[in-house]
Scaffold this motif. Structure first.
Motif, PDB file in Angstrom:
ATOM      1  N   VAL A  57      24.000  68.445  -2.804  1.00  0.00           N
ATOM      2  CA  VAL A  57      23.052  67.884  -3.755  1.00  0.00           C
ATOM      3  C   VAL A  57      21.628  68.184  -3.290  1.00  0.00           C
ATOM      4  CG1 VAL A  57      22.949  65.652  -2.586  1.00  0.00           C
ATOM      5  CG2 VAL A  57      22.448  65.785  -5.028  1.00  0.00           C
ATOM      6  N   GLU A  58      20.721  68.293  -4.250  1.00  0.00           N
ATOM      7  CA  GLU A  58      19.321  68.550  -3.913  1.00  0.00           C
ATOM      8  C   GLU A  58      18.718  67.338  -3.203  1.00  0.00           C
ATOM      9  OE1 GLU A  58      17.198  69.503  -7.429  1.00  0.00           O
ATOM     10  OE2 GLU A  58      18.312  71.356  -7.816  1.00  0.00           O
ATOM     11  N   PRO A  59      17.825  67.557  -2.231  1.00  0.00           N
ATOM     12  CA  PRO A  59      17.195  66.428  -1.538  1.00  0.00           C
ATOM     13  C   PRO A  59      16.172  65.739  -2.428  1.00  0.00           C
ATOM     14  CG  PRO A  59      16.260  68.500  -0.779  1.00  0.00           C
ATOM     15  CD  PRO A  59      17.416  68.866  -1.676  1.00  0.00           C
ATOM     16  N   CYS A  60      15.969  64.466  -2.159  1.00  0.00           N
ATOM     17  CA  CYS A  60      14.987  63.689  -2.921  1.00  0.00           C
ATOM     18  C   CYS A  60      13.582  64.004  -2.405  1.00  0.00           C
ATOM     19  CB  CYS A  60      15.275  62.199  -2.778  1.00  0.00           C
ATOM     20  SG  CYS A  60      14.080  61.150  -3.638  1.00  0.00           S
ATOM     21  N   PRO A  61      12.662  64.403  -3.282  1.00  0.00           N
ATOM     22  CA  PRO A  61      11.312  64.744  -2.823  1.00  0.00           C
ATOM     23  C   PRO A  61      10.431  63.526  -2.564  1.00  0.00           C
ATOM     24  CG  PRO A  61      11.471  65.039  -5.195  1.00  0.00           C
ATOM     25  CD  PRO A  61      12.847  64.656  -4.720  1.00  0.00           C
ATOM     26  N   ASN A  62      10.868  62.345  -3.055  1.00  0.00           N
ATOM     27  CA  ASN A  62      10.005  61.165  -2.962  1.00  0.00           C
ATOM     28  C   ASN A  62      10.562  60.054  -2.088  1.00  0.00           C
ATOM     29  OD1 ASN A  62       8.356  62.470  -4.889  1.00  0.00           O
ATOM     30  ND2 ASN A  62       9.555  61.590  -6.573  1.00  0.00           N
ATOM     31  N   VAL A  63      11.649  60.320  -1.406  1.00  0.00           N
ATOM     32  CA  VAL A  63      12.281  59.246  -0.637  1.00  0.00           C
ATOM     33  C   VAL A  63      11.394  58.844   0.537  1.00  0.00           C
ATOM     34  CG1 VAL A  63      13.566  60.947   0.737  1.00  0.00           C
ATOM     35  CG2 VAL A  63      14.368  58.580   0.611  1.00  0.00           C
ATOM     36  N   PRO A  64      11.195  57.537   0.743  1.00  0.00           N
ATOM     37  CA  PRO A  64      10.419  57.086   1.911  1.00  0.00           C
ATOM     38  C   PRO A  64      11.115  57.479   3.212  1.00  0.00           C
ATOM     39  CG  PRO A  64      10.629  55.344   0.272  1.00  0.00           C
ATOM     40  CD  PRO A  64      11.562  56.426  -0.144  1.00  0.00           C
ATOM     41  N   GLU A  65      10.346  57.712   4.241  1.00  0.00           N
ATOM     42  CA  GLU A  65      10.901  58.164   5.513  1.00  0.00           C
ATOM     43  C   GLU A  65      11.875  57.149   6.096  1.00  0.00           C
ATOM     44  OE1 GLU A  65      11.535  61.064   8.270  1.00  0.00           O
ATOM     45  OE2 GLU A  65      10.281  61.153   6.457  1.00  0.00           O
ATOM     46  N   ILE A  66      11.561  55.872   5.934  1.00  0.00           N
ATOM     47  CA  ILE A  66      12.448  54.837   6.492  1.00  0.00           C
ATOM     48  C   ILE A  66      13.807  54.834   5.803  1.00  0.00           C
ATOM     49  CG2 ILE A  66      11.573  53.024   4.939  1.00  0.00           C
ATOM     50  CD1 ILE A  66      11.954  51.044   7.232  1.00  0.00           C
ATOM     51  N   VAL A  67      13.807  55.105   4.480  1.00  0.00           N
ATOM     52  CA  VAL A  67      15.072  55.181   3.731  1.00  0.00           C
ATOM     53  C   VAL A  67      15.843  56.422   4.142  1.00  0.00           C
ATOM     54  CG1 VAL A  67      16.097  55.373   1.441  1.00  0.00           C
ATOM     55  CG2 VAL A  67      14.132  53.871   1.801  1.00  0.00           C
ATOM     56  N   LYS A  68      15.119  57.519   4.319  1.00  0.00           N
ATOM     57  CA  LYS A  68      15.753  58.773   4.747  1.00  0.00           C
ATOM     58  C   LYS A  68      16.470  58.595   6.079  1.00  0.00           C
ATOM     59  CE  LYS A  68      14.598  63.576   5.890  1.00  0.00           C
ATOM     60  NZ  LYS A  68      13.501  64.577   5.939  1.00  0.00           N
ATOM     61  N   GLU A  69      15.794  57.953   7.037  1.00  0.00           N
ATOM     62  CA  GLU A  69      16.396  57.732   8.345  1.00  0.00           C
ATOM     63  C   GLU A  69      17.603  56.795   8.253  1.00  0.00           C
ATOM     64  OE1 GLU A  69      13.294  56.305  10.812  1.00  0.00           O
ATOM     65  OE2 GLU A  69      12.210  58.225  10.885  1.00  0.00           O
ATOM     66  N   GLU A  70      17.500  55.793   7.382  1.00  0.00           N
ATOM     67  CA  GLU A  70      18.613  54.846   7.201  1.00  0.00           C
ATOM     68  C   GLU A  70      19.847  55.557   6.665  1.00  0.00           C
ATOM     69  OE1 GLU A  70      19.655  50.725   4.738  1.00  0.00           O
ATOM     70  OE2 GLU A  70      17.921  51.952   4.194  1.00  0.00           O
ATOM     71  N   LEU A  72      20.540  58.775   6.895  1.00  0.00           N
ATOM     72  CA  LEU A  72      21.061  59.672   7.928  1.00  0.00           C
ATOM     73  C   LEU A  72      21.919  58.907   8.931  1.00  0.00           C
ATOM     74  CD1 LEU A  72      17.994  61.985   8.661  1.00  0.00           C
ATOM     75  CD2 LEU A  72      20.239  62.719   7.816  1.00  0.00           C
ATOM     76  N   LYS A  73      21.488  57.696   9.260  1.00  0.00           N
ATOM     77  CA  LYS A  73      22.239  56.863  10.194  1.00  0.00           C
ATOM     78  C   LYS A  73      23.615  56.522   9.625  1.00  0.00           C
ATOM     79  CE  LYS A  73      22.047  52.323  12.452  1.00  0.00           C
ATOM     80  NZ  LYS A  73      21.240  51.074  12.614  1.00  0.00           N
ATOM     81  N   PHE A  74      23.663  56.143   8.347  1.00  0.00           N
ATOM     82  CA  PHE A  74      24.937  55.799   7.728  1.00  0.00           C
ATOM     83  C   PHE A  74      25.858  57.015   7.638  1.00  0.00           C
ATOM     84  CE2 PHE A  74      22.681  52.037   5.992  1.00  0.00           C
ATOM     85  CZ  PHE A  74      23.602  51.081   6.374  1.00  0.00           C
ATOM     86  N   LEU A  75      25.305  58.182   7.320  1.00  0.00           N
ATOM     87  CA  LEU A  75      26.116  59.392   7.218  1.00  0.00           C
ATOM     88  C   LEU A  75      26.703  59.779   8.568  1.00  0.00           C
ATOM     89  CD1 LEU A  75      23.944  61.542   4.782  1.00  0.00           C
ATOM     90  CD2 LEU A  75      26.178  60.530   4.304  1.00  0.00           C
ATOM     91  N   LYS A  76      25.892  59.672   9.635  1.00  0.00           N
ATOM     92  CA  LYS A  76      26.391  59.998  10.966  1.00  0.00           C
ATOM     93  C   LYS A  76      27.482  59.025  11.396  1.00  0.00           C
ATOM     94  CE  LYS A  76      22.155  62.203  12.676  1.00  0.00           C
ATOM     95  NZ  LYS A  76      21.010  62.109  13.635  1.00  0.00           N
ATOM     96  N   ALA A  77      27.311  57.739  11.062  1.00  0.00           N
ATOM     97  CA  ALA A  77      28.329  56.748  11.405  1.00  0.00           C
ATOM     98  C   ALA A  77      29.625  57.018  10.650  1.00  0.00           C
ATOM     99  CB  ALA A  77      27.812  55.342  11.080  1.00  0.00           C
ATOM    100  N   PHE A  78      29.504  57.433   9.389  1.00  0.00           N
ATOM    101  CA  PHE A  78      30.696  57.742   8.592  1.00  0.00           C
ATOM    102  C   PHE A  78      31.450  58.930   9.186  1.00  0.00           C
ATOM    103  CE2 PHE A  78      32.568  60.362   5.217  1.00  0.00           C
ATOM    104  CZ  PHE A  78      33.479  59.464   4.686  1.00  0.00           C
ATOM    105  N   GLN A  79      30.710  59.983   9.563  1.00  0.00           N
ATOM    106  CA  GLN A  79      31.348  61.156  10.151  1.00  0.00           C
ATOM    107  C   GLN A  79      32.006  60.822  11.475  1.00  0.00           C
ATOM    108  OE1 GLN A  79      31.909  64.072   8.830  1.00  0.00           O
ATOM    109  NE2 GLN A  79      30.849  63.532   6.938  1.00  0.00           N
ATOM    110  N   ALA A  80      31.349  59.970  12.279  1.00  0.00           N
ATOM    111  CA  ALA A  80      31.918  59.583  13.561  1.00  0.00           C
ATOM    112  C   ALA A  80      33.217  58.806  13.376  1.00  0.00           C
ATOM    113  CB  ALA A  80      30.905  58.742  14.347  1.00  0.00           C
ATOM    114  N   THR A  81      33.225  57.891  12.404  1.00  0.00           N
ATOM    115  CA  THR A  81      34.439  57.122  12.119  1.00  0.00           C
ATOM    116  C   THR A  81      35.565  58.018  11.631  1.00  0.00           C
ATOM    117  OG1 THR A  81      33.096  55.198  11.530  1.00  0.00           O
ATOM    118  CG2 THR A  81      35.381  55.214  10.764  1.00  0.00           C
ATOM    119  N   LYS A  82      35.213  58.963  10.767  1.00  0.00           N
ATOM    120  CA  LYS A  82      36.207  59.891  10.228  1.00  0.00           C
ATOM    121  C   LYS A  82      36.802  60.756  11.333  1.00  0.00           C
ATOM    122  CE  LYS A  82      36.693  63.387   6.589  1.00  0.00           C
ATOM    123  NZ  LYS A  82      35.968  64.147   5.528  1.00  0.00           N
TER     124      LYS A  82
END
Length: 331
Positions: A57-70, A72-82
């Motif tokens: 999917v295309e990245p969001c051009p307006n996403v706040p940095e804090i949301v972006k980091e959040e 990324l954290k959830f995606l990494k945790a999901f991959q680690a669990t998987k």
């Protein structure tokens, strides 16, 4: 951030559900709160969009940095669990814990390779290609232990049947025999196909072979049974409902049932006079529609009686436009 509507996934705090009407049904998608992009594919893809991973999917051009980091954290945790789940599964298979629970394995059946036992079948492999690393080959099956080896393999196959509710008649299928032979011919270290492979390239490969034609050629001799699930029948009923001669009747029945069940007083009156419910809920949507129209047809006289009753005439619904329309066209 808090989730919306009790939904726990963090993506719901940064998106909203939108409905797009299609030619036959409505589709639910998610719209990004920051760039208003409509994303098809669920909350996981929304997280990819907000994390700007450029995956699927295309990245969001307006996403706040804090949301972006959040995200990324959830995606990494999901991959680690998987990954952890997959690793645990493979370790259980390698040790025999998954396939051999409830039974015991003779230690003499294990192989002597320094690569160790990769799966249950490796306990029974003889000969074939040698491992890529140095070390003694697998234990050779002798007449004295051949029966024990086969019994253990049959137990593993049996557990596969029992745990997955597979009909015993499947063992009479030529394809089952071919599968067992192919696994044996492959030898050590076979990595079984994943669910994704089974539903993608393997399915396409089988469909493009002559297997289907070969099976059809036997129908004249063996006969054929056509089986369909609750979903297949639902699609058939949907197509039948689209036919001109049925569509108008279904629309009228829907208007009657919607009117009655949308107003508590009218519903109470219908139950009093009809002495039953018009709706016939079933497991599938279109089956419910057809059973409801059958119920309306069977209750036609009682419905007419309801709309000419003194109770209906004295009610406010008899004077409202939708109430008069229902009585005129369906009463």
């Amino acid at each position: 951030m808090s989730s919306k509507g009790g939904r726990l996934d963090p993506a719901w705090g940064h998106s909203e559900e939108v409905i797009e009407e299609g030619p036959k049904k409505a589709y639910k998608y998610l719209k990004c709160n920051y760039c208003s992009k409509i994303i098809k594919g669920g909350v996981q893809r929304v997280k990819q969009h907000l994390a700007c991973t450029h995956q699927d999917v295309e990245p969001c051009p307006n996403v706040p940095e804090i949301v972006k980091e959040e995200m990324l954290k959830f995606l990494k945790a999901f991959q680690a669990t998987k990954l952890a789940s997959r690793t645990t599964f493979e370790e259980n298979v390698a040790s025999g814990a998954y396939y051999n629970r409830g039974g015991s394995v003779d230690p003499s059946f294990t192989t002597g390779s320094s690569r160790g036992v990769r799966g249950p079948i490796d306990r029974w492999m003889v000969g074939g290609q040698e491992d890529e690393v140095d070390g003694p080959g697998p234990v050779k099956i002798t007449p004295s232990n051949a029966k024990e080896h086969r019994n253990q393999v049959c137990l593993d196959i049996g557990r596969f049947f029992y745990e997955n509710g597979i009909s015993f008649n499947v063992s009479n299928s030529p394809s089952f025999t071919n599968m067992v032979h192919s696994i044996g011919n492959y030898g050590r270290g076979l990595k079984p196909p994943s669910m994704h492979e089974l539903r993608t390239w393997i399915l396409q490969e089988v469909k493009t072979t002559t297997m289907v034609d070969d099976i059809k050629a036997t129908w004249k001799t063996t006969g054929v049974s056509l089986l369909s699930d609750a979903h297949c029948i639902d699609l058939m009923l949907e197509k039948i409902g689209d036919l001109t001669q049925h569509k108008n009747a279904l629309l009228k029945a829907k208007k009657v049932s919607n009117f009655i069940y949308s107003h508590q007083w009218v519903l109470s009156l219908s139950r009093k006079i009809l002495k039953k419910d018009l709706l016939r809920p079933t497991a599938t949507r279109f089956a419910t529609t057809f059973l409801t129209i059958q119920s309306i047809y069977e209750s036609k006289q009682n419905l007419q009686q309801m709309f000419v009753s003194n109770e209906w005439g004295a009610s406010s619904w008899a004077k409202k436009p939708d109430g008069r329309e229902i009585k005129k066209n369906y009463g």
